[in-house]
Design a protein around this motif. Structure first.
Motif, PDB file in Angstrom:
ATOM      1  N   ASP A  28      29.339  19.735  46.382  1.00 57.36           N
ATOM      2  CA  ASP A  28      29.891  20.678  47.362  1.00 57.36           C
ATOM      3  C   ASP A  28      28.799  21.475  48.074  1.00 57.36           C
ATOM      4  OD1 ASP A  28      32.824  21.484  45.322  1.00 57.36           O
ATOM      5  OD2 ASP A  28      32.295  19.740  46.576  1.00 57.36           O
ATOM      6  N   ALA A  29      27.630  21.552  47.462  1.00 58.44           N
ATOM      7  CA  ALA A  29      26.517  22.280  48.092  1.00 58.44           C
ATOM      8  C   ALA A  29      25.414  21.312  48.497  1.00 58.44           C
ATOM      9  CB  ALA A  29      25.981  23.337  47.136  1.00 58.44           C
ATOM     10  N   MET A  30      25.807  20.039  48.765  1.00 59.43           N
ATOM     11  CA  MET A  30      24.810  19.011  49.160  1.00 59.43           C
ATOM     12  C   MET A  30      23.689  18.915  48.133  1.00 59.43           C
ATOM     13  SD  MET A  30      25.687  17.648  52.115  1.00 59.43           S
ATOM     14  CE  MET A  30      24.293  17.158  53.111  1.00 59.43           C
ATOM     15  N   ALA A  32      22.093  21.192  46.750  1.00 60.77           N
ATOM     16  CA  ALA A  32      21.026  22.187  46.870  1.00 60.77           C
ATOM     17  C   ALA A  32      20.619  22.608  45.465  1.00 60.77           C
ATOM     18  CB  ALA A  32      21.537  23.386  47.669  1.00 60.77           C
ATOM     19  N   ALA A  68      19.781  19.032  49.311  1.00 66.86           N
ATOM     20  CA  ALA A  68      19.582  19.805  50.542  1.00 66.86           C
ATOM     21  C   ALA A  68      18.514  20.873  50.361  1.00 66.86           C
ATOM     22  CB  ALA A  68      20.893  20.447  50.980  1.00 66.86           C
ATOM     23  N   GLY A  69      17.617  20.649  49.398  1.00 63.41           N
ATOM     24  CA  GLY A  69      16.516  21.588  49.221  1.00 63.41           C
ATOM     25  C   GLY A  69      16.895  22.741  48.314  1.00 63.41           C
ATOM     26  N   ALA A  70      16.109  23.797  48.351  1.00 67.38           N
ATOM     27  CA  ALA A  70      16.397  24.973  47.516  1.00 67.38           C
ATOM     28  C   ALA A  70      17.748  25.547  47.920  1.00 67.38           C
ATOM     29  CB  ALA A  70      15.313  26.013  47.697  1.00 67.38           C
ATOM     30  N   ASP A  71      18.468  26.041  46.940  1.00 65.17           N
ATOM     31  CA  ASP A  71      19.748  26.695  47.219  1.00 65.17           C
ATOM     32  C   ASP A  71      19.467  28.046  47.857  1.00 65.17           C
ATOM     33  OD1 ASP A  71      22.853  27.080  45.442  1.00 65.17           O
ATOM     34  OD2 ASP A  71      22.078  28.179  47.176  1.00 65.17           O
ATOM     35  N   LEU A  72      19.738  28.121  49.153  1.00 70.76           N
ATOM     36  CA  LEU A  72      19.412  29.341  49.903  1.00 70.76           C
ATOM     37  C   LEU A  72      20.411  30.434  49.627  1.00 70.76           C
ATOM     38  CD1 LEU A  72      18.305  27.760  53.301  1.00 70.76           C
ATOM     39  CD2 LEU A  72      16.892  28.502  51.382  1.00 70.76           C
ATOM     40  N   ARG A  73      21.443  30.107  48.896  1.00 71.64           N
ATOM     41  CA  ARG A  73      22.413  31.137  48.515  1.00 71.64           C
ATOM     42  C   ARG A  73      22.227  31.553  47.058  1.00 71.64           C
ATOM     43  NH1 ARG A  73      26.213  27.848  51.642  1.00 71.64           N
ATOM     44  NH2 ARG A  73      26.568  28.881  53.623  1.00 71.64           N
ATOM     45  N   ILE A 126      12.844  20.509  50.253  1.00 69.73           N
ATOM     46  CA  ILE A 126      12.233  19.999  49.019  1.00 69.73           C
ATOM     47  C   ILE A 126      13.061  18.846  48.465  1.00 69.73           C
ATOM     48  CG2 ILE A 126      13.406  21.625  47.471  1.00 69.73           C
ATOM     49  CD1 ILE A 126      10.769  21.654  45.863  1.00 69.73           C
ATOM     50  N   ARG A 144      19.580  10.178  55.134  1.00 70.13           N
ATOM     51  CA  ARG A 144      18.649  10.641  56.166  1.00 70.13           C
ATOM     52  C   ARG A 144      17.701  11.650  55.525  1.00 70.13           C
ATOM     53  NH1 ARG A 144      22.431  14.960  59.499  1.00 70.13           N
ATOM     54  NH2 ARG A 144      23.465  15.786  57.625  1.00 70.13           N
ATOM     55  N   ARG A 152      14.598  26.655  59.576  1.00 70.75           N
ATOM     56  CA  ARG A 152      14.761  27.937  58.872  1.00 70.75           C
ATOM     57  C   ARG A 152      13.589  28.872  59.133  1.00 70.75           C
ATOM     58  NH1 ARG A 152      18.534  24.815  57.191  1.00 70.75           N
ATOM     59  NH2 ARG A 152      19.327  25.244  59.288  1.00 70.75           N
ATOM     60  N   ASP A 157       7.094  23.298  52.102  1.00 75.83           N
ATOM     61  CA  ASP A 157       6.412  23.466  50.811  1.00 75.83           C
ATOM     62  C   ASP A 157       6.875  22.351  49.884  1.00 75.83           C
ATOM     63  OD1 ASP A 157       8.622  26.235  50.118  1.00 75.83           O
ATOM     64  OD2 ASP A 157       8.851  24.136  49.595  1.00 75.83           O
TER      65      ASP A 157
HETATM   66  C1  LIG Z   1      15.251  27.626  43.909  1.00 76.68           C
HETATM   67  C2  LIG Z   1      15.869  28.955  44.232  1.00 76.68           C
HETATM   68  C3  LIG Z   1      15.432  29.456  45.623  1.00 76.68           C
HETATM   69  C4  LIG Z   1      16.064  30.798  45.930  1.00 76.68           C
HETATM   70  C5  LIG Z   1      16.262  31.044  47.439  1.00 76.68           C
HETATM   71  C6  LIG Z   1      14.958  31.048  48.224  1.00 76.68           C
HETATM   72  C7  LIG Z   1      15.068  31.709  49.632  1.00 76.68           C
HETATM   73  C8  LIG Z   1      13.856  31.311  50.549  1.00 76.68           C
HETATM   74  C9  LIG Z   1      12.558  31.589  49.863  1.00 76.68           C
HETATM   75  C10 LIG Z   1      11.318  30.876  50.410  1.00 76.68           C
HETATM   76  C11 LIG Z   1      11.491  29.434  50.791  1.00 76.68           C
HETATM   77  C12 LIG Z   1      11.621  28.503  49.593  1.00 76.68           C
HETATM   78  C13 LIG Z   1      11.691  27.094  50.144  1.00 76.68           C
HETATM   79  C14 LIG Z   1      11.944  26.082  49.060  1.00 76.68           C
HETATM   80  O1  LIG Z   1      10.881  26.076  48.147  1.00 76.68           O
HETATM   81  C15 LIG Z   1      12.020  24.690  49.682  1.00 76.68           C
HETATM   82  C16 LIG Z   1      13.199  24.360  50.562  1.00 76.68           C
HETATM   83  O2  LIG Z   1      13.886  23.451  50.269  1.00 76.68           O
HETATM   84  S1  LIG Z   1      13.524  25.289  52.002  1.00 76.68           S
HETATM   85  C17 LIG Z   1      14.820  24.345  52.780  1.00 76.68           C
HETATM   86  C18 LIG Z   1      16.137  24.731  52.186  1.00 76.68           C
HETATM   87  N1  LIG Z   1      17.198  23.869  52.675  1.00 76.68           N
HETATM   88  C19 LIG Z   1      17.749  23.979  53.909  1.00 76.68           C
HETATM   89  O3  LIG Z   1      17.373  24.805  54.715  1.00 76.68           O
HETATM   90  C20 LIG Z   1      18.865  23.025  54.249  1.00 76.68           C
HETATM   91  C21 LIG Z   1      20.137  23.825  54.527  1.00 76.68           C
HETATM   92  N2  LIG Z   1      21.235  22.914  54.818  1.00 76.68           N
HETATM   93  C22 LIG Z   1      21.352  22.337  56.042  1.00 76.68           C
HETATM   94  O4  LIG Z   1      20.573  22.520  56.956  1.00 76.68           O
HETATM   95  C23 LIG Z   1      22.506  21.384  56.187  1.00 76.68           C
HETATM   96  O5  LIG Z   1      23.419  21.627  55.123  1.00 76.68           O
HETATM   97  C24 LIG Z   1      22.058  19.896  56.125  1.00 76.68           C
HETATM   98  C25 LIG Z   1      21.213  19.638  54.914  1.00 76.68           C
HETATM   99  C26 LIG Z   1      21.341  19.537  57.420  1.00 76.68           C
HETATM  100  C27 LIG Z   1      23.335  19.031  55.992  1.00 76.68           C
HETATM  101  O6  LIG Z   1      24.239  19.400  57.031  1.00 76.68           O
HETATM  102  P1  LIG Z   1      25.751  18.893  56.922  1.00 76.68           P
HETATM  103  O7  LIG Z   1      25.783  17.453  56.555  1.00 76.68           O
HETATM  104  O8  LIG Z   1      26.418  19.355  58.178  1.00 76.68           O
HETATM  105  O9  LIG Z   1      26.374  19.675  55.691  1.00 76.68           O
HETATM  106  P2  LIG Z   1      26.773  21.231  55.650  1.00 76.68           P
HETATM  107  O10 LIG Z   1      25.751  22.041  56.351  1.00 76.68           O
HETATM  108  O11 LIG Z   1      28.201  21.365  56.061  1.00 76.68           O
HETATM  109  O12 LIG Z   1      26.630  21.564  54.097  1.00 76.68           O
HETATM  110  C28 LIG Z   1      27.661  21.201  53.176  1.00 76.68           C
HETATM  111  C29 LIG Z   1      27.799  22.356  52.229  1.00 76.68           C
HETATM  112  O13 LIG Z   1      26.577  22.502  51.445  1.00 76.68           O
HETATM  113  C30 LIG Z   1      26.044  23.801  51.649  1.00 76.68           C
HETATM  114  N3  LIG Z   1      24.580  23.744  51.659  1.00 76.68           N
HETATM  115  C31 LIG Z   1      23.834  22.859  52.330  1.00 76.68           C
HETATM  116  N4  LIG Z   1      22.519  23.090  52.134  1.00 76.68           N
HETATM  117  C32 LIG Z   1      22.453  24.167  51.297  1.00 76.68           C
HETATM  118  C33 LIG Z   1      21.360  24.904  50.726  1.00 76.68           C
HETATM  119  N5  LIG Z   1      20.082  24.564  50.932  1.00 76.68           N
HETATM  120  N6  LIG Z   1      21.641  25.961  49.953  1.00 76.68           N
HETATM  121  C34 LIG Z   1      22.926  26.300  49.700  1.00 76.68           C
HETATM  122  N7  LIG Z   1      24.027  25.652  50.206  1.00 76.68           N
HETATM  123  C35 LIG Z   1      23.753  24.586  51.002  1.00 76.68           C
HETATM  124  C36 LIG Z   1      26.599  24.233  52.971  1.00 76.68           C
HETATM  125  O14 LIG Z   1      26.575  25.630  53.077  1.00 76.68           O
HETATM  126  C37 LIG Z   1      27.993  23.689  52.903  1.00 76.68           C
HETATM  127  O15 LIG Z   1      28.741  24.494  52.042  1.00 76.68           O
HETATM  128  P3  LIG Z   1      30.097  25.187  52.544  1.00 76.68           P
HETATM  129  O16 LIG Z   1      29.656  26.044  53.711  1.00 76.68           O
HETATM  130  O17 LIG Z   1      30.970  24.047  52.980  1.00 76.68           O
HETATM  131  O18 LIG Z   1      30.595  25.956  51.389  1.00 76.68           O
END
Ligand SMILES: CCCCCCCCCCCCC[C@H](O)CC(=O)SCCNC(=O)CCNC(=O)[C@H](O)C(C)(C)COP(=O)(O)OP(=O)(O)OC[C@H]1O[C@@H](n2cnc3c(N)ncnc32)[C@H](O)[C@@H]1OP(=O)(O)O
Length: 275
Positions: A28-30, A32, A68-73, A126, A144, A152, A157
């Motif tokens: 549900d959270a891809m 993350a 989908a990488g780190a859980d941003l929530r 990640i 993909r 973002r 990283d």
């Molecule tokens: C390990 C604990 C970290 C604590 C937080 C840190 C905050 C930042 C601090 C510094 C940076 C750290 C960086 C980290 O080391 C490395 C990374 O990975 S940064 C990148 C993080 N990831 C993202 O930015 C991706 C975010 N998601 C998207 O862009 C899109 O979801 C997608 C991947 C392009 C896919 O798009 P879609 O197919 O359209 O799917 P949805 O967007 O509808 O997503 C479905 C559903 O999943 C939820 N979700 C997706 N990605 C995340 C995520 N990364 N964290 C939490 N939840 C995620 C999305 O909200 C949907 O949920 P719903 O809204 O339906 O409830």
């Protein structure tokens, strides 16, 4: 067994046929990654290295996303810059990246067993680097790869600026990082990010086929070969040739090396035990 926080149901694990299957299970959270999940995956990779009955690892996921990488929530995310003094931000985030994202990627690169990524869907941030750090990558047609960081406002990283130029060259790496566009599986294969693309329904079977072939191979030789290839990316020719000579010397002490040579001389298929 390595101690790690339990990640009930969000990380599934089973061992079958000398293959350790690690499955991210927060569809549900891809998928993350939360802190607990990350620590669980790191622990399972360490267990795979130590367990002589594990001779290959598959990393996959459920749902439409691989990771989908780190859980941003995630709870406990660092406060926004506006709420925290700059020196604290630097200390917090840099340490979090070192102790978090980088430990995860290093755990894959240093795992002493071949690791296959079976990428079932979107691999972002990640999550993409988790797949690309694996030794072999099989992707479903719908998968993909997204260098999502720039979307973002973040720096890549988790080893991204280390892995990507080595996989696709610096120009293409910067294109992927600068624009953050989604790279479909077929294009990822053309670029050299992926070994093989299969229909989604065939992904698990394809991963199982490769994993079980590797699990019947000379495990120590495969581990040493993995280390040689990984290390060669960072060293010069002299270091690479010295390392391979040492690796072959180490490997000649294994039962598998002797079995491999003896089976050829005796005109029979080898039967490797991974020891
Ligand atoms: C390990 C604990 C970290 C604590 C937080 C840190 C905050 C930042 C601090 C510094 C940076 C750290 C960086 C980290 O080391 C490395 C990374 O990975 S940064 C990148 C993080 N990831 C993202 O930015 C991706 C975010 N998601 C998207 O862009 C899109 O979801 C997608 C991947 C392009 C896919 O798009 P879609 O197919 O359209 O799917 P949805 O967007 O509808 O997503 C479905 C559903 O999943 C939820 N979700 C997706 N990605 C995340 C995520 N990364 N964290 C939490 N939840 C995620 C999305 O909200 C949907 O949920 P719903 O809204 O339906 O409830």
């Amino acid at each position: 067994m390595t101690e790690a926080p339990d990640a009930p149901d969000t990380i599934l694990h089973r061992t079958a046929g000398n293959v350790s299957w690690i499955t991210l299970n927060r569809p549900d959270a891809m998928n993350a990654l939360t802190w607990d999940q990350r620590e669980r995956v790191i622990a399972l990779l360490a267990d795979a290295s130590a367990d002589p009955d594990v001779r290959a690892v598959v990393l996959t996921a459920t749902g439409k996303g691989f990771c989908a990488g780190a859980d941003l929530r995630a709870a406990g995310a660092p406060a926004t810059p506006a709420q925290t003094a700059p020196e604290r931000i630097a200390g917090d985030v840099a340490r979090m990246i070192r102790l978090g994202a980088q430990r995860l990627i290093t755990a894959v690169l240093d795992c002493e067993k071949p690791v296959i990524a079976a990428v079932n869907g979107t691999a972002a941030g990640i999550g993409a680097h988790l797949a690309l750090a694996c030794d072999l990558v099989i992707a479903a047609e719908e998968a993909r790869f997204i260098e999502v960081f720039v979307r973002r406002g973040l720096v890549p990283d988790g080893g991204g600026a280390y892995l990507l130029p080595r996989l696709v060259g610096p120009q293409k790496a910067k294109e992927l990082i600068f624009f953050g566009d989604a790279v479909p599986a077929a294009e990822a294969e053309r670029l050299g990010l992926v070994n093989k693309v299969v229909p989604a329904g065939d992904l698990q079977a394809a991963a199982r086929e490769w994993a079980e072939r590797l699990a019947q191979g000379p495990t120590r030789a495969l581990a040493l070969a993995k280390q040689l290839v990984n290390a060669s990316l960072d060293g010069d020719r002299a270091a690479a040739l010295a390392a391979e000579a040492t690796a072959q010397e180490i490997n000649m002490g294994t039962a598998d090396a002797n079995e491999g040579v003896a089976s050829f001389v005796e005109r029979r298929p080898p039967k490797y035990t991974g020891r």
